[in-house]
Write a protein that holds these residues in place. Structure first.
Motif, mmCIF file in Angstrom:
data_model
loop_
_atom_site.group_PDB
_atom_site.id
_atom_site.type_symbol
_atom_site.label_atom_id
_atom_site.label_comp_id
_atom_site.label_asym_id
_atom_site.label_seq_id
_atom_site.Cartn_x
_atom_site.Cartn_y
_atom_site.Cartn_z
ATOM 1 N N LEU A 44 -4.202 -8.033 -0.170
ATOM 2 C CA LEU A 44 -4.422 -6.858 0.659
ATOM 3 C C LEU A 44 -3.209 -5.929 0.627
ATOM 4 C CD1 LEU A 44 -6.308 -8.265 3.779
ATOM 5 C CD2 LEU A 44 -7.219 -7.213 1.713
ATOM 6 N N THR A 45 -2.016 -6.526 0.581
ATOM 7 C CA THR A 45 -0.811 -5.707 0.489
ATOM 8 C C THR A 45 -0.855 -4.856 -0.779
ATOM 9 O OG1 THR A 45 0.392 -7.454 1.622
ATOM 10 C CG2 THR A 45 1.710 -5.784 0.514
ATOM 11 N N ALA A 46 -1.264 -5.489 -1.889
ATOM 12 C CA ALA A 46 -1.358 -4.755 -3.160
ATOM 13 C C ALA A 46 -2.340 -3.600 -3.035
ATOM 14 C CB ALA A 46 -1.780 -5.710 -4.272
ATOM 15 N N LEU A 47 -3.496 -3.850 -2.433
ATOM 16 C CA LEU A 47 -4.498 -2.793 -2.273
ATOM 17 C C LEU A 47 -3.962 -1.662 -1.395
ATOM 18 C CD1 LEU A 47 -7.670 -4.995 -1.819
ATOM 19 C CD2 LEU A 47 -7.341 -3.271 -3.597
ATOM 20 N N PHE A 48 -3.213 -2.054 -0.371
ATOM 21 C CA PHE A 48 -2.631 -1.049 0.529
ATOM 22 C C PHE A 48 -1.642 -0.171 -0.235
ATOM 23 C CE2 PHE A 48 1.111 -0.009 3.098
ATOM 24 C CZ PHE A 48 0.533 0.877 3.988
ATOM 25 N N VAL A 49 -0.771 -0.830 -1.026
ATOM 26 C CA VAL A 49 0.230 -0.075 -1.792
ATOM 27 C C VAL A 49 -0.474 0.872 -2.760
ATOM 28 C CG1 VAL A 49 2.063 -0.285 -3.520
ATOM 29 C CG2 VAL A 49 1.997 -1.844 -1.558
ATOM 30 N N LEU A 50 -1.525 0.373 -3.414
ATOM 31 C CA LEU A 50 -2.282 1.184 -4.363
ATOM 32 C C LEU A 50 -2.803 2.452 -3.678
ATOM 33 C CD1 LEU A 50 -3.537 1.119 -7.250
ATOM 34 C CD2 LEU A 50 -5.580 0.153 -6.202
ATOM 35 N N GLU A 51 -3.365 2.250 -2.498
ATOM 36 C CA GLU A 51 -3.949 3.356 -1.752
ATOM 37 C C GLU A 51 -2.895 4.406 -1.380
ATOM 38 O OE1 GLU A 51 -5.822 1.869 1.853
ATOM 39 O OE2 GLU A 51 -5.060 3.615 2.931
ATOM 40 N N ILE A 52 -1.751 3.930 -0.910
ATOM 41 C CA ILE A 52 -0.707 4.858 -0.466
ATOM 42 C C ILE A 52 -0.093 5.582 -1.665
ATOM 43 C CG2 ILE A 52 1.545 5.014 0.662
ATOM 44 C CD1 ILE A 52 -0.748 4.563 2.600
ATOM 45 N N VAL A 53 0.188 4.817 -2.743
ATOM 46 C CA VAL A 53 0.794 5.439 -3.926
ATOM 47 C C VAL A 53 -0.125 6.521 -4.482
ATOM 48 C CG1 VAL A 53 1.475 5.023 -6.328
ATOM 49 C CG2 VAL A 53 2.230 3.477 -4.522
ATOM 50 N N ALA A 54 -1.428 6.222 -4.519
ATOM 51 C CA ALA A 54 -2.392 7.182 -5.069
ATOM 52 C C ALA A 54 -2.454 8.459 -4.242
ATOM 53 C CB ALA A 54 -3.773 6.544 -5.139
ATOM 54 N N LEU A 55 -1.937 8.426 -3.028
ATOM 55 C CA LEU A 55 -1.929 9.639 -2.209
ATOM 56 C C LEU A 55 -0.549 10.294 -2.146
ATOM 57 C CD1 LEU A 55 -4.280 8.527 0.710
ATOM 58 C CD2 LEU A 55 -4.835 9.963 -1.245
ATOM 59 N N VAL A 56 0.509 9.490 -2.311
ATOM 60 C CA VAL A 56 1.861 10.059 -2.267
ATOM 61 C C VAL A 56 2.137 10.840 -3.557
ATOM 62 C CG1 VAL A 56 4.320 9.503 -2.277
ATOM 63 C CG2 VAL A 56 2.800 8.348 -0.675
#
Lengths: 402, 278
Positions: A282-294
């Protein structure tokens, strides 16, 4: 013309389509077949859903993700007509078509997913204002109607129905305001859905601001979809280049997006309860989501990216990807209890792919037969062809006075 | 959502003393008989230990969960009767778009199959995982424990409580809680000094007494706050937001279009060809 002749004309027309369009037709056909299987053999056989995972791909994508992806219509409508950034107006129509198609397909997806689709009207009779689902379904029905009315404009233009066209121009502003208000409600209420999932949705996503986050990110997704759509239809469909307009949009997008990110991180660190980093997946998915928006914020902050059609579209794609990952995280991955997992069945995937294909297909066809991109309001003649109306000197601006 | 009653103390409630349960599963059988539920084809040891059927389902509204553990070098069983908790403020009733769930004034949370559209929001919302779906059907509905409302309405006890020889007591909720506290006070060495259901999800109409810690028996960890309040804190803002967004956008449009309108009127006045109404 006889029926046979009409069929012949249609067949000839379809034969003339690009192979990609034919492929889309095939995908839509496959999805129709898969939906038939759902209604004959039931949800249990067709899907990988069970009592532990009552909501799967059809809710996660066809509803929770498709709705924000169709948010371009209300966002742009408000930007153009309420904030009066008039030069973006040529982008409004494609956005409305996307929105209308999107919402119609959300309804299709919902009907497939409901156990008793024939009772869909029950929501209108047995009100339960405490239910976010009640609110969303009322909003979706109302908003699909609004979008349909907005979509009637190009249809009336195509067939030269001037009287309804004038009427539509008169109610244009009320419709735009109504669209924005209704959308605000249901875009956010999709987030409210998951507020009831206390102790089920992982704290990386569960926080009381979820509805607000859903609303803001929906606007970002909407603007990005418009960017991608205009870029692609210029590239592949020979539609006019709206690059200059997209540049303006690309200035607004990073502002809203950074507001979203700030809100997201604030709610995560200040309002979430429970262990955040206990599950690496879940941490990986969270990071993916944030990076894709930053990344797109950083990209669009630069003038040279905004001016470059290709890079601008890449940034928009990233935003879309980020929002899609977010919606899947909230409605699917984050809801899975540790040690359990859900993945969509073959037929579930066929239906969802078919729904996406249907969206692209209908968009291409509508753009082919109706004046969607050619629409430049200042050039359209709204005058009545008879003597009903004598003040033709200000036609074309009726809507602006409403 | 039902708000028929706010004084939940008078609601009928189950007091289930798991230390007195022998695992006979008479309650399971009585439930199937009263609700005329089909049998399930099951095998032993497909679930955890001796429990059978392995899970609650559209055919099984209650089941006894078995837990093996060791006490003083002896193998022992502990049990947990899983069923609908009949919450004081049920999440299922609050999320159902058509209000198919009702918290009755007697206590049981009932489900109206004729209203249900099959959206499964109740299943997502229920913190105890109670509502089950008819996955085998083309047009499925939700199934769950009815609290034997049809019996309770007539002044009878629910089927499982009638059949159970030792563990289930049925009566007004406040009395059941008092009785549970009395039992803990009388035999403190025997019981865990907590009641499951007294505060879970804002209080339920099923109260459990156990010897082992709840999580070891498979009880779910559930918030103490009534679940509907989590969504209502956002949903109650809906009318306000609708009016705020609508009116502020209208006002904004009026101002942004004002300049254009004035310019146009000016132009018309100059040309002198404008009709009086504009």
């Amino acid at each position: 013309m006889t029926a046979a002749k009409i069929t012949q004309v249609v067949v000839d027309e379809v034969k003339g389509y690009h192979n990609f369009v034919k492929f889309l037709i095939f995908l839509v056909g496959a999805a129709a077949l898969a939906s038939a299987i759902r209604f004959i053999f039931g949800l249990g056989v067709t899907t990988n859903l069970n009592d532990t995972f009552p909501w799967g791909l059809w809710i996660s994508f066809d509803v929770v993700t498709a709705v924000p992806l169709a948010a371009g219509a209300f966002t742009l409508g408000a930007i153009v007509h309420c904030f009066h950034i008039k030069k973006l107006e040529p982008l409004v129509r494609p956005a409305i078509v996307t929105g209308f198609l999107g919402y119609s397909l959300v309804c299709v997806g919902l009907l497939l997913d409901l156990g008793q689709p024939q009772r869909g009207w029950h929501t209108m009779v047995y009100w339960n204002p405490h239910s976010p689902m009640f609110e969303v379904s009322m909003c979706i029905m109302a908003y699909t109607t609004v979008l349909f009315l907005e979509f009637l404009s190009p249809v009336c233009e195509k067939f030269g129905y001037h009287v309804p066209l004038r009427l539509l121009r008169t109610i244009e502003m009320p419709l735009v305001v109504l669209a924005a208000s209704i959308s605000t409600l249901h875009q956010s209420s999709l987030g409210t859905f998951f507020l009831i999932a206390v102790d089920k949705l992982h704290p990386l996503w569960y926080n009381p601001l979820l509805p607000l986050l859903f609303w803001v990110s929906a606007m970002c997704a909407g603007m990005s979809i418009i960017t991608v759509e205009a870029t692609m239809s210029h590239k592949y469909m020979g539609q006019p280049d709206e690059g200059e307009l997209l540049e303006t949009l690309a200035k607004i997008l990073p502002c809203v997006l950074s507001f979203y990110l700030a809100l997201r991180l604030f709610s995560l660190f200040a309002l979430s309860e429970g262990a955040l980093w206990d599950r690496p997946g879940l941490t990986a998915l969270f990071v993916l989501e944030i990076v894709a928006l930053v990344v797109p914020v950083l990209m669009l902050a630069q003038k040279k990216v905004r001016e470059n059609g290709r890079q601008r579209a890449t940034a928009a794609w990233l935003v879309i990807f980020g929002v899609v990952v977010n919606r899947f995280n909230v409605s699917m991955f984050g809801m899975e209890a540790p040690g359990t997992s859900y993945y969509p069945s073959f037929l579930e995937s066929v239906v969802t792919i078919g729904i996406i294909a249907a969206h692209i297909l209908f968009f291409v066809l509508i753009a082919k037969y109706f004046p969607i991109f050619e629409h430049h309001p200042e050039t359209v003649d709204y005058s009545l062809p008879d003597h009903f109306h004598k003040t033709d000197n200000n036609h074309g601006h009726v809507g602006n006075e409403a | 959502m039902s708000s028929e009653n706010k004084d939940f103390g008078k609601n009928k409630a189950f007091l289930i003393d798991m230390t007195k349960c022998t695992g006979c599963r008479g309650c399971q059988v009585a439930c199937k008989q009263w609700n005329q539920l089909d049998a399930e084809k099951t095998k032993f040891f497909t679930g955890e230990g001796y429990q059978n059927p392995p899970l609650m389902s559209e055919y099984t509204f209650t089941r006894i969960k078995f837990r093996d553990y060791e006490k003083n070098g002896q193998n022992e069983f502990a049990f947990y009767k899983e069923m609908c908790m009949h919450c004081n403020e049920p999440a299922c009733a609050s999320v159902c778009p058509v209000g198919a769930f009702v918290k009755t004034k007697e206590g049981p949370v009932t489900y109206d199959a004729k209203r249900c559209i099959g959206c499964r929001f109740c299943m997502v919302a229920c913190p105890f995982g109670v509502p089950k779906y008819e996955w085998s059907k083309a047009f499925p509905l939700v199934r769950k424990c009815t609290g034997c409302y049809s019996r309770v309405k007539e002044g009878k006890k629910p089927a499982c409580a009638t059949t159970c020889v030792s563990a289930i007591t049925y009566g007004p909720r406040e009395e059941m809680i008092k009785e549970a506290e009395k039992r803990i006070a009388a035999r403190p060495e025997k019981y865990l000094k907590k009641l499951y259901g007294a505060e879970e999800a804002g209080g339920t109409s099923v109260i459990y007494l156990t010897a082992l810690p709840f999580d070891e028996l498979g009880f779910k960890h559930v918030t103490k706050r009534p679940l509907p309040s989590y969504t209502w804190q956002a949903l109650r803002l809906v009318p306000g937001i609708f009016l705020t967004v609508g009116s502020s956008l209208s006002l904004l449009s009026w101002f942004t279009h004002r300049k254009e309108r004035i310019a146009k009127e000016e132009e018309m006045r100059k040309s002198g060809s404008a009709p009086k109404e504009g």
